[in-house]
Design an enzyme around this catalytic site. Sequence first.
Site: not given
Lengths: 320, 471
Positions: B322, B325-327
Site C-alpha cells: 500500500t 503503491w502511493h509513490g
Amino acid sequence: MTWMEKIKKMPYLLLILCSAVFMIPLFCFRTGVFVQMPFFLQTPPALQAEFYCAQPQKIQSEAPAHPEQPESVVSYVRVEENYFDDALFIGDSRTVGLRDYSGFQNATYFADTGLNIWEVYEKQISVAGYDSKIGLDRLLKDYSYGKIYIMLGINELGRGTDQSFLGQYRTVIDSLRAAQPQATIFVQSILHVSAEKDAAGTYINNAAINSRNAYLKTVEDGKQVFYLDLNPIFDDVQGKLDSQYTNDGVHLKVSSQALWREFLQSHGILAQPQEEESAELQPKEAVLVKEEAEEPVFSAALEKRVRYVFDKIEQETNKK
Amino acid sequence: MVFSSLKFLFAFMPLFFAVYYIAPKSWRNTLLFLGSIVFYTAGEEGFRFYTLLLIFSVLINYTIGLHMAAERGKKRKFLLAVGLVYDFGLLLFFKYTDFFLENIGLLADLIGKDITLSPLGLLLPLGISFYTFQITSYLIDVYTEKTEPATSFVSLGAYLCMFPQLSAGPIVEYKEVSAQLKEREYTIEQVEDGFKTFTLGLASKVLLANVIGILWNDIQMVGYESITTQMAWLGAFAYSLQIYFDFWGYSLMAIGLGKMLGFTIPQNFNHPYISRSMSEFWRRWHITLGRWFRQYVYIPLGGSRCGKLKLIRNLFVVWFITGFWHGASWNFVVWGLSFFVLICLERLFLHHILEKSRILSHAYVILLLPLSWILFAVTDFSQIAVYFSRLFPFFGADQPLFLHLEDWKNALETYWPFLAAGVLFATPLPMNWYERYKKHPICIILLVVVFWVCVYRLFTAQNNPFLYFRF
C-alpha cells in the site's frame, strides 16, 4: 411526461445553464481573460501593459545598447545594521519573507504578496506602525528615507513587454526620486528561479528573468540609483536558483535569507560626508507635497482600446 | 484533463454530455470509450504514446479474459499469469524503474562498488496506478469466476477508461458495473443529482483543498527549519485537511459524473477523520483501494485466519505494498509501514483500550494521522527529521536561527475560515444535512452560488497570468 414536467425536475441544471449565459462573459471580462476571444474582445498585446497601468507611462524603448554596462564608479562598503534604520524595502512575497524572518527589524517594509511594479502606487498594504492599510505615497509623505530598496519583477513576467516593464520601473523610480530626493535607490535584480521551476515551461522562467534584468540594469545612474545583482550569490553553476536555497523554486528558504542580508550589508553606500547625519528615520514635517492631479489613466487606456477595436472593425470591413 | 479546470467544465463536459444524451442508446459505450480517450489524451501533456498504452491494456486484457474463460486447468492459470505480468510489469516499469536504479546504485555504494545507473526519467502515465488495479481486478475476477468476461472490446474499454474514474479512481470493479455496461438508464433526477454531487466535489477541491493547500505551500516556501512548533502542528493539520478534501472532492466529482452517465460508482470516502482507530480509518479512507488489497492480497494470503504470526506477515505485505503503491520513494513505504505497526498494535491489544474511551480514541486518531501525513508529504528523510524536530522541539533540537514567532497567528488569521469549514466538513453533519435538504430551493440556490464561486476562482487562478499574482 410533458416538457413542463421534465423542466420542473431539473431546477439546478436549468439555473446553472441560464446563469452561465451571463456569468461566463462576466468572468471573462472581470478577470481579463481575453485569450481565444474574438478579436474585438482581445486586448492587443501592445496595449495590455497600458491597459492595466496604474501610472501614466512613457514607453522608453531604449534597449540596453551593450549587455555589459560600464562598471559603476561607486564603491560599496560594508555597513552595520543601523544603516538600515532609515531604509525602505519595497517588494513582493520574496521581500515579505525578508521582513518576517531574517530582515532588518529596524527597516520599513512596503511589501506584499503579488505586489508588482504596475500596482506599487495603487495597492494598500499593512505596514508596521499604521493601524490600517496604506498606500506607498502615504508612506513617502510621512517619512523621509535614506535608502530605498526595490525588488519587484517576478509577478510581472506574464505581463507587458521588457520595454513596458522597464518604462514602468523608470516611472516608479522617477516618482520615488521626486518624493524622496535625498534617498539612494537600490534596484535589486529579479532573483532567478530553480532549474525545476525553470523546466516547468511556464512564463516564469530564467530566460525571461535574465531578459528583464538586462533592461533593469540600465536604470543605474551611478549617483542616486544603483543596481544590485543578487543572482550570483544564489545561482548554481547553470545560472539557476540553487535548489539548496529554495523549496518551492521561487522563494528563498528563510535559512538562506542570511545570504541576502549579508549581501545588502556588504553593499552599503555611505552618504556624502557633507553633514554628520544620523541615519535615523525622519518623520517629515507637514511638507506640502503637491498632490499630482490624478490622471484619468483608465479611461485613456479604455479609449485607446475602443479606438483599436474600431480600427480593427474598419480594417475587416475594408477587406470585405 | 482535471475536472477542476475550465477546459473540462466548459468544453469537454458540455460537448460530451450533449452528444451522449442525444445519441441512441446503443452508441453509449462507444461514445464513452471514445470520449474517455479524448479526455485522457488531452490530459497527457506532451506524451500521446501513453494513450496507446491504455488502449493496448484494454485489448490485451480483453483477449486474455475471453480465452481464460474458455480454458480450464493449467492453461487458464498461465493466461492469468501472463495478464498479471503484463499489467503489473508496465506499472513497475513506468513507476518504479528509476527508484530501483537509484537504489541499486546506493546498494553498490555500500559494498564499495561504483555503479552509476543513469535514471530513465520516464514520465508517469496518467492514472496507471489506478487503471492497473482496475484491470487486474477484472482478470482475477474472471479467473475465479466471480464475473463473466466482457463480451465486447468496447464495453471493457468503456469500463477501464471511463473518464470519471480514469485518472484518480475510485477503483471500480468490473462486476459492479457489468450490468450497467450492458444496459443503463438515466433519469432526469439522476442527472440533476449527479451534477449536484459534482458541484460538491468541485467545491471541496477548489474552495477547501486548494486554499488550505496554500498554507502548506507557505510552509515549504519558508523551509521547515524556520517554522515555529505551533506552525508545524498547524501545517500538519492543514495538510491532513488538504489531502482529504482534494481526494474526496475528486471522488465526489467522479461519482457525480458517473451518475450523470448512468453508472453507480462506489463511495470512496466515509468521513475518515471521525474514526476511532487506524483500522477504522482505513475502512473509511480510500475505500476502494482498501477493498482491492483485502480481496486480492490480504485474503488470498490467508487473511486473519491462520494464526497470529501469519496475520502479522499478511498485514506487513499489505501495508508495504500500500505504501509503495502511493509513490516510488522510501518515505511512502515508511508511511505504509507506520500503519502496519499501528494496526498490529490495535489488533494485539490497543483496541481494547481505544474502545473504552471516546475521547482517547478520537485524540489518538486526530493526533497521529497528521504525523503520518507528514511522512507522506515530505519525501526526503532529512527533511522529515527537520519537520519532526520542529513538531517536537523539546528533544534537544537546535533552535533555528530565524523564527517568526507569530507565523502561526498570521496563518490562522488568513486561513481560519477555511480550516473551520474543513473541520466542519470532515464530520458527517453537512453531508447529512445536504442529503435531507438537497431538493429544497434554498439548497439549490446555495449550490448555484457555490458553483459560480468555484468557477470564478478557476478563472482567476488558472487562466489568467495577469491578475493572479502569487509571489
